[in-house]
Design a protein around this motif. Structure first.
Motif, PDB file in Angstrom:
ATOM      1  N   UNK A 190       0.900  -1.464   0.023  1.00 35.75           N
ATOM      2  CA  UNK A 190       0.623   0.042   0.224  1.00 35.75           C
ATOM      3  C   UNK A 190       0.914   1.776   0.001  1.00 35.75           C
ATOM      4  N   UNK A 191       2.486   1.051   0.802  1.00 39.62           N
ATOM      5  CA  UNK A 191       3.188   2.432   0.899  1.00 39.62           C
ATOM      6  C   UNK A 191       3.668   2.363  -0.459  1.00 39.62           C
ATOM      7  N   UNK A 192       4.101   1.480  -1.496  1.00 38.94           N
ATOM      8  CA  UNK A 192       5.187   1.513  -2.207  1.00 38.94           C
ATOM      9  C   UNK A 192       4.603   1.551  -3.908  1.00 38.94           C
ATOM     10  N   UNK A 193       3.708   1.928  -4.104  1.00 35.62           N
ATOM     11  CA  UNK A 193       3.529   2.010  -5.304  1.00 35.62           C
ATOM     12  C   UNK A 193       2.624   0.105  -5.888  1.00 35.62           C
ATOM     13  N   UNK A 194       1.814  -0.505  -4.452  1.00 33.10           N
ATOM     14  CA  UNK A 194       1.107  -2.008  -5.082  1.00 33.10           C
ATOM     15  C   UNK A 194       2.894  -3.038  -5.564  1.00 33.10           C
ATOM     16  N   UNK A 195       3.732  -3.430  -4.761  1.00 32.04           N
ATOM     17  CA  UNK A 195       5.159  -3.894  -4.682  1.00 32.04           C
ATOM     18  C   UNK A 195       5.085  -4.099  -3.520  1.00 32.04           C
ATOM     19  N   UNK A 196       4.620  -5.368  -2.766  1.00 25.98           N
ATOM     20  CA  UNK A 196       4.674  -5.330  -1.883  1.00 25.98           C
ATOM     21  C   UNK A 196       6.233  -6.614  -1.140  1.00 25.98           C
ATOM     22  N   UNK A 197       6.537  -7.261  -2.337  1.00 31.51           N
ATOM     23  CA  UNK A 197       7.440  -8.134  -2.457  1.00 31.51           C
ATOM     24  C   UNK A 197       7.823  -8.858  -3.775  1.00 31.51           C
ATOM     25  N   UNK A 198       9.314  -8.913  -3.554  1.00 26.88           N
ATOM     26  CA  UNK A 198      10.198  -9.240  -5.537  1.00 26.88           C
ATOM     27  C   UNK A 198      11.333  -9.631  -4.988  1.00 26.88           C
ATOM     28  N   UNK A 199      11.379 -10.595  -5.727  1.00 27.62           N
ATOM     29  CA  UNK A 199      12.686 -11.677  -6.416  1.00 27.62           C
ATOM     30  C   UNK A 199      13.648 -11.015  -5.974  1.00 27.62           C
ATOM     31  N   UNK A 200      14.215 -11.701  -5.767  1.00 28.37           N
ATOM     32  CA  UNK A 200      15.844 -10.750  -5.401  1.00 28.37           C
ATOM     33  C   UNK A 200      16.381 -12.004  -6.418  1.00 28.37           C
ATOM     34  N   UNK A 201      16.655 -11.468  -7.692  1.00 28.03           N
ATOM     35  CA  UNK A 201      17.698 -12.157  -8.905  1.00 28.03           C
ATOM     36  C   UNK A 201      19.012 -11.629  -9.270  1.00 28.03           C
ATOM     37  N   UNK A 202      19.622 -12.408  -9.235  1.00 35.18           N
ATOM     38  CA  UNK A 202      21.119 -11.562  -9.903  1.00 35.18           C
ATOM     39  C   UNK A 202      21.886 -10.702  -9.101  1.00 35.18           C
ATOM     40  N   UNK A 203      21.532 -10.417  -7.915  1.00 34.32           N
ATOM     41  CA  UNK A 203      22.187  -9.643  -7.247  1.00 34.32           C
ATOM     42  C   UNK A 203      21.069  -8.285  -6.599  1.00 34.32           C
ATOM     43  N   UNK A 204      20.041  -8.398  -7.726  1.00 34.95           N
ATOM     44  CA  UNK A 204      19.162  -7.703  -7.723  1.00 34.95           C
ATOM     45  C   UNK A 204      17.266  -7.830  -7.187  1.00 34.95           C
ATOM     46  N   UNK A 205      17.419  -6.412  -6.452  1.00 35.59           N
ATOM     47  CA  UNK A 205      16.034  -6.680  -5.811  1.00 35.59           C
ATOM     48  C   UNK A 205      14.816  -6.321  -7.584  1.00 35.59           C
ATOM     49  N   UNK A 206      13.938  -7.163  -7.704  1.00 34.12           N
ATOM     50  CA  UNK A 206      12.810  -6.945  -8.304  1.00 34.12           C
ATOM     51  C   UNK A 206      12.055  -6.179  -8.260  1.00 34.12           C
ATOM     52  N   UNK A 207      11.972  -5.320  -6.434  1.00 38.52           N
ATOM     53  CA  UNK A 207      10.934  -3.680  -6.910  1.00 38.52           C
ATOM     54  C   UNK A 207      11.039  -2.453  -6.556  1.00 38.52           C
ATOM     55  N   UNK A 208      12.976  -2.464  -6.405  1.00 43.63           N
ATOM     56  CA  UNK A 208      13.280  -0.861  -7.290  1.00 43.63           C
ATOM     57  C   UNK A 208      14.329  -1.284  -7.538  1.00 43.63           C
TER      58      UNK A 208
END
Length: 246
Positions: A190-208
């Protein structure tokens, strides 16, 4: 907070459903048919105003033509009456001479009126053509609006059906996950533009979409598999898998 790795991975399924639902809501709000209908409404309003003005022009000319026709009829009746008296030859010569002069004047007046009437009838024909052209444009626009409304309604029905399907899948999934995990996910989403969970892939956050730092990687490697880890940049829950690059 802790949660089984499998529950964390299933959080991505919940996120996928929520993302899909958000996309459907965005699609409903931004249907191209909505903008088109708004433009058509303005066009129909303008054409309706034009049509009223064109009808007024026709009506005004009709009144003018009717008035002239009455004047012509009056002149014809007076002319016929005078001519009848002249043909009868009764009355003083001076009066008959005056009647002859009046006949000439009346004929001139009749000719002028008939010329004016012809001119008005030509204007009336052009005004009627303008009225019919505007009416045809308005009718075509009305038909286009009807077709657009039908397309809008069909698209909205498709969106509603897809939303119903997604929502039906989301309910059981959310109920099967730990309540505290879902609550945390929901607050972040609700506070992050609709994304609360994201995959960590290749050392990169899938959210930001930012790479995690070296020290952050060390922290993540040291975290227990059931520990909930969050991105130091965007604070979203990061889901670790064998592809996380840790």
């Amino acid at each position: 907070m802790k949660a089984e790795p499998e529950a964390q991975r299933r959080l991505l399924d919940l996120q996928a459903l929520d993302t899909a639902l958000a996309q459907l809501a965005h699609r409903r709000k931004n249907l191209p048919e909505l903008a088109e209908l708004a433009a058509l409404a303005r066009e129909i309003s303008a054409l309706s105003d034009e049509r009223v003005r064109a009808q007024v022009d026709v009506d005004d000319l009709d009144r003018d033509i009717t008035r002239i026709e009455r004047d012509v009829d009056t002149v014809r009746m007076r002319l016929a009456k005078d001519q009848q008296r002249i043909d009868a030859g009764t009355g003083p010569a001076r009066e008959l001479t005056a009647l002859q002069h009046e006949v000439v004047s009346l004929k001139r007046r009749q000719s002028d009126l008939e010329d004016s009437e012809l001119e008005l009838m030509e204007k009336r024909e052009a005004a009627q053509a303008t009225f019919e052209e505007i009416t045809a444009r308005r009718d075509a626009t009305l038909a286009k609006r009807e077709a657009t409304e039908l397309k809008r309604d069909q698209t909205l029905a498709e969106i509603a059906k897809e939303e119903e399907f997604k929502a039906a899948g989301r309910g059981p999934l959310a109920a099967d996950l730990p309540a505290d995990l879902v609550a945390l996910y929901t607050r972040i989403r609700d506070s992050s533009g609709g994304i609360g969970a994201a995959l960590l892939q290749g050392g990169r956050c899938g959210g930001c979409r930012l790479d995690v730092s070296g020290s952050e990687k060390a922290r993540l490697r040291a975290a227990a598999p059931d520990e909930i880890v969050r991105c130091e940049e965007c604070s979203r829950i990061m889901i670790r898998t064998s592809e996380s690059g840790l």
